[in-house]
Enzyme design. Structure first.
Site, PDB file in Angstrom:
ATOM      1  N   HIS A   1      25.398   8.817  -6.359  1.00 43.22           N
ATOM      2  CA  HIS A   1      25.586  10.089  -5.662  1.00 43.22           C
ATOM      3  C   HIS A   1      24.933  11.204  -6.459  1.00 43.22           C
ATOM      4  CE1 HIS A   1      29.190   7.500  -5.195  1.00 43.22           C
ATOM      5  NE2 HIS A   1      28.944   7.681  -3.922  1.00 43.22           N
TER       6      HIS A   1
ATOM      7  N   ALA B   1     -26.868  -1.328   8.598  1.00 42.32           N
ATOM      8  CA  ALA B   1     -27.260  -2.336   7.609  1.00 42.32           C
ATOM      9  C   ALA B   1     -27.031  -3.750   8.136  1.00 42.32           C
ATOM     10  CB  ALA B   1     -26.472  -2.122   6.315  1.00 42.32           C
TER      11      ALA B   1
END
Lengths: 572, 572
Positions: A217, A551
């Site tokens: 917590h 390419a």
């Protein structure tokens, strides 16, 4: 952040209702908590657990056969009320008395303790156990002052098994206390959680830092360090726990590696690999480890390691069958271990029988692939340069690597006597496996599709080659998803295959047909400079690619031309 | 953030190794994936699934009896290679053919498709199914172009059940395709995930906003809105899916509410409550809903809803037994449904038989409690003011509410003929239940402990009252954890109880003794102004409390004085 809620004050209750709807095979909703929806025998000790919400699966997720009988749920990070505990105990009691289990926090100690007193006033034998496993929260001498974290799961699992086995309350309490006395947890945090409806986290850890021993917590930790590697964190967690090993603890431990919310499973598994190795080095045998989310803190970032040193009795309880939303032991389908397969069988290469003509074709293809690999190795730099103008520049490398692997595989297959189809298929697979990336896979698809038009028992002829080119085009577009115009190698492959087929159909000799097809591919590849890619590239690359050819299309045209060097002049 | 890793490039492989170590009852690690560690019969169709890592439990977490036979794991968010798919299929094949299942992404389509072609070349019958459930990624007319998200689980569960039932490959494929055709998912995101080793999230959603239809790798969504309430989000998700219900879909659906990583279980359960209600209003019956984390995206914040419209065959498969790390059907412990307990029995108040003297004492206590409630109601403002100087100002309210509830419960008990002890115990419980907060619980403990020194069959006398005060002190310090000097009501209760006991022991009359005790409490309460609280208050409040008395101690002294008004003058 915790984002999903309606009225934030109703968050815990609504979440519990949703949980009960989904896991109705285990639980039934009652005010402020859940009870088992499955029958339990009269006289069985009831294990009733609970605490604040925001820690799912703690605590409702532990209710089911072999584990807890009921769970009481407070509001987010708040103890349930005394009345809630009392009423749920009244529902869960089966005449055998009750063990109340909860984490050691002031509010829970108060409300569970007071409920126990009320229940005793009603004639029910109730024992109280506050789990106190977190070594960061108090010294070893004050074990009972430590707070409870993921050790809850170990203690409740063991206590639940003892209760399910029909042990009397004195025994269940003794075993649960023993489990708690032998359980240690240590945790770290990277970031805080956000309460439902809040705009900011409840607490925070500075960026790049890790809080050691922070409570679930946000209770203060004991140290703060830069975020370590998984191996370093494993050392931090394991070494601290081993330094607190209980006297006569033995060498067998239950282990829980618990994520607090936003530290995810795969991270936990990475950490577990390091934790397991460190525990093994320390000579400890891990029994049925659990890695996952067992005691969370909303969306807190962090994790904890829990060890419970087992004796025979505790180990029996840790391993006993149970069934719940989050933890189960025992199979739902009975199954034997599998035999382990022969690795050689998995990897074995089997080439179909080939005729002499087929073998000759195979040798021819191996020769072509070797030449292609030479050409593409020489072109590696140039292809890389073209690719770098619009892509990541690794195309030349991939083509060189793929074609080299393909040439080697083709050579191996041809030498093993494989036919043309099998040699080209072997080359295709090797190309895909070694080139990497999409272009490698695409070349693999194309060559493999092509190979299926060739035979292992027949000579290579122009008709089969042309059909193969069309099959390659079809395979590439089907599996790769690109169409002509998408600025991919399809832009060159498509005119190549169509031209080859057209030339062969009208009776051109193979070399002439291939020459025409190769020219068509080269022309089309250059024209890709005018296109903008549609697929496989992020938008900035698409912009950059304007004015530059693709390419992949260029390398396809280059390969087509390379093959031409090795084709016979005559027909067929 | 993803914090835990060693070499980030080894993240996926190390996570998989850790997973295999923990879940060895289901899986065995092989290169690039897992196969079942449990035996499967020869001739069974093998369901082999896979995709990129970073989506745990997808896909390795789905391997086990009744579900998948093997899973192939690529790198984080990257398809596994063709070779990896092929090799794992070779391991998993049992002679019945293979169904390959994966989400519909280009890389996976390519590599799984190519692997299928290779395997067919090896003589294995392989079918390929790309799950395409995400309605945000393409139009309804192009269902097969949609990407695969949490619908994976539904389709694989159903296909796995068909395979496990021994159905032939044609049938398994047909059922899997039917499941995919009837499965729809729709998701939202609040924040992006962080790749291992990266400093920034892969993508982000503006604060306070929710992206609708965002992909699990950050692919663009279709809209962005302010973060809605859970009920509004349920409407967004359900309504979109219902608008795409398949023709002849029927009224029974499987449902999966899937968290993407950092949207936690309790939030999902809150959302599920709203989703379930909206589905019910639409007339749909939900079959075995699953709420949890099934297809994650590292630590991404968001969730998705999946519906599969079931026919009888699909429902049988959805419900069939299975066992795996993440999903199971069937019980590990056979258990009947529990009988539902009579609510009246739980709530019933039973007061023990009391003598006439005991009943008279009970009426006396009820009178005292009524007066005390009057006094504390009048003091509510003042106590609130004192508390606000160092606390949250709700002390007066809590005391007024608690004492009023106690007075009512005492009256009810006295009228029902309860004795002194039972009347005070009833008052104590009511105070704790209704006052709320720690002070309410503390008053409950104190009064209940006190009640045990009184009898239901004897008159109230000074000795019993003094013993009760000490019992109250002991109960409060034991359960509440505070000691004198901690700036709590113990600072007033301790001198009160000790003085009362001392005065009674030396023979003082009750009223005189109580007067002395009350004065001691008042003096001590005022002195708490010099103290700094140790417990139960955050540090800023501790600072603010300097120079102010403790409201709890003041109200205790006030209560002691109030009781004095109702005590008889004489002894006993």
């Amino acid at each position: 952040m915790t984002h999903l809620h309606d009225d934030p004050t109703a968050f815990a209750a609504t979440a519990l209702a949703g949980y009960c709807d989904v896991f109705r095979q285990f639980v039934r909703a009652v005010p402020d908590g859940v009870v088992r929806s499955t029958a339990t025998p009269d006289g069985k000790v009831a294990l009733v657990i609970g605490g604040g919400s925001g820690h799912y699966p703690a605590f409702a997720g532990y209710v089911g056969p072999g584990l807890a009988d009921a769970a009481v749920a407070g509001d987010v990070f708040a103890s349930p009320s005394t009345r809630a505990v009392r009423d749920i105990c009244a529902r869960a009691h089966r005449g055998g008395g009750i063990l109340l289990g909860f984490g050691n926090y002031a509010g829970d100690v108060l409300n569970f303790g007071l409920a126990a007193e009320r229940l005793r006033g009603e004639g029910i034998d109730v024992r109280v156990l506050a789990v106190s496993d977190d070594v960061a929260s108090a010294s070893a001498e004050e074990h009972e002052r430590r707070r409870g974290v993921a050790g809850d799961l170990a203690v409740f699992k063991i206590a639940g098994a003892a209760a399910e086995a029909g042990r009397p309350l004195d025994e269940v309490e003794r075993i649960a206390r023993l489990a708690n006395a032998r359980t240690r947890s240590f945790g770290v945090a990277f970031g805080g959680c956000t309460l439902p409806g809040a705009k900011q986290p409840l607490f925070s850890v500075p960026e790049g830092r890790m809080a050691i021993g922070l409570g679930i917590h946000g209770e203060p930790g004991i140290d703060e360090v830069p975020i370590p590697s998984a191996a370093e964190l494993a050392a931090i967690l394991v070494d601290r726990l081993l330094s607190e090993a209980p006297a006569h603890g033995g060498k067998r431990v239950a282990a829980i590696l618990n994520g607090l919310g936003s530290t995810k499973y795969e991270e936990l598994f990475v950490l577990w690999s390091a934790v397991a190795s460190r525990l093994a080095k320390a000579g400890l045998a891990v029994v049925a480890p659990e890695v996952g989310e067992f005691v969370t803190s909303l969306d807190m970032e962090g994790c904890s390691l829990t060890l419970t040193w087992l004796d025979d009795e505790l180990e029996t309880c840790w391993l006993a069958p149970c069934d719940s939303a989050v933890l189960r032991r025992g199979a739902t389908i009975a199954a034997e271990p599998a035999a382990i397969r022969d690795e050689a069988e998995v990897a074995a290469k089997h080439y179909p029988e080939a005729s002499a003509e087929g073998r000759a074709g195979g040798r021819c293809i191996a020769g072509v692939m070797a030449h292609l690999a030479d050409i593409l190795r020489d072109a590696e730099q140039e292809l890389g340069r073209i690719d770098a103008q619009a892509g990541d520049g690794d195309h030349g490398q991939g083509m060189a690597r793929g074609s080299a692997a393909a040439a080697a595989a083709a050579k191996e297959a041809a030498e093993a006597g494989a036919g043309a189809s099998s040699v080209l298929a072997a080359a295709a697979d090797a190309w895909a496996d070694r080139a990497g990336g999409t272009s490698g896979a695409i070349w693999g698809v194309g060559l493999r599709s092509w190979s299926q038009s060739l035979g292992d028992d027949a000579p290579i002829d122009a008709g089969r080659l042309a059909a193969g080119a069309l099959a390659a085009l079809s395979g590439v577009t089907r599996l790769g998803g690109a169409k002509p115009g998408d600025k991919t190698l399809v832009d060159a492959l498509e005119p190549f295959a169509r031209t080859l087929e057209a030339e062969v159909s009208k009776g051109s000799a193979l070399r002439a047909a291939w020459q025409a097809a190769s020219d068509a591919a080269t022309g089309a590849a250059k024209q890709t400079a005018d296109l903008v890619p549609r697929l496989g590239r992020a938008r900035p690359l698409a912009e950059r690619s304007k004015g530059h050819p693709d390419a992949g299309a260029i390398s396809l045209a280059m390969a087509a031309r390379a093959v031409l060097d090795r084709l016979p002049d005559g027909p067929g």
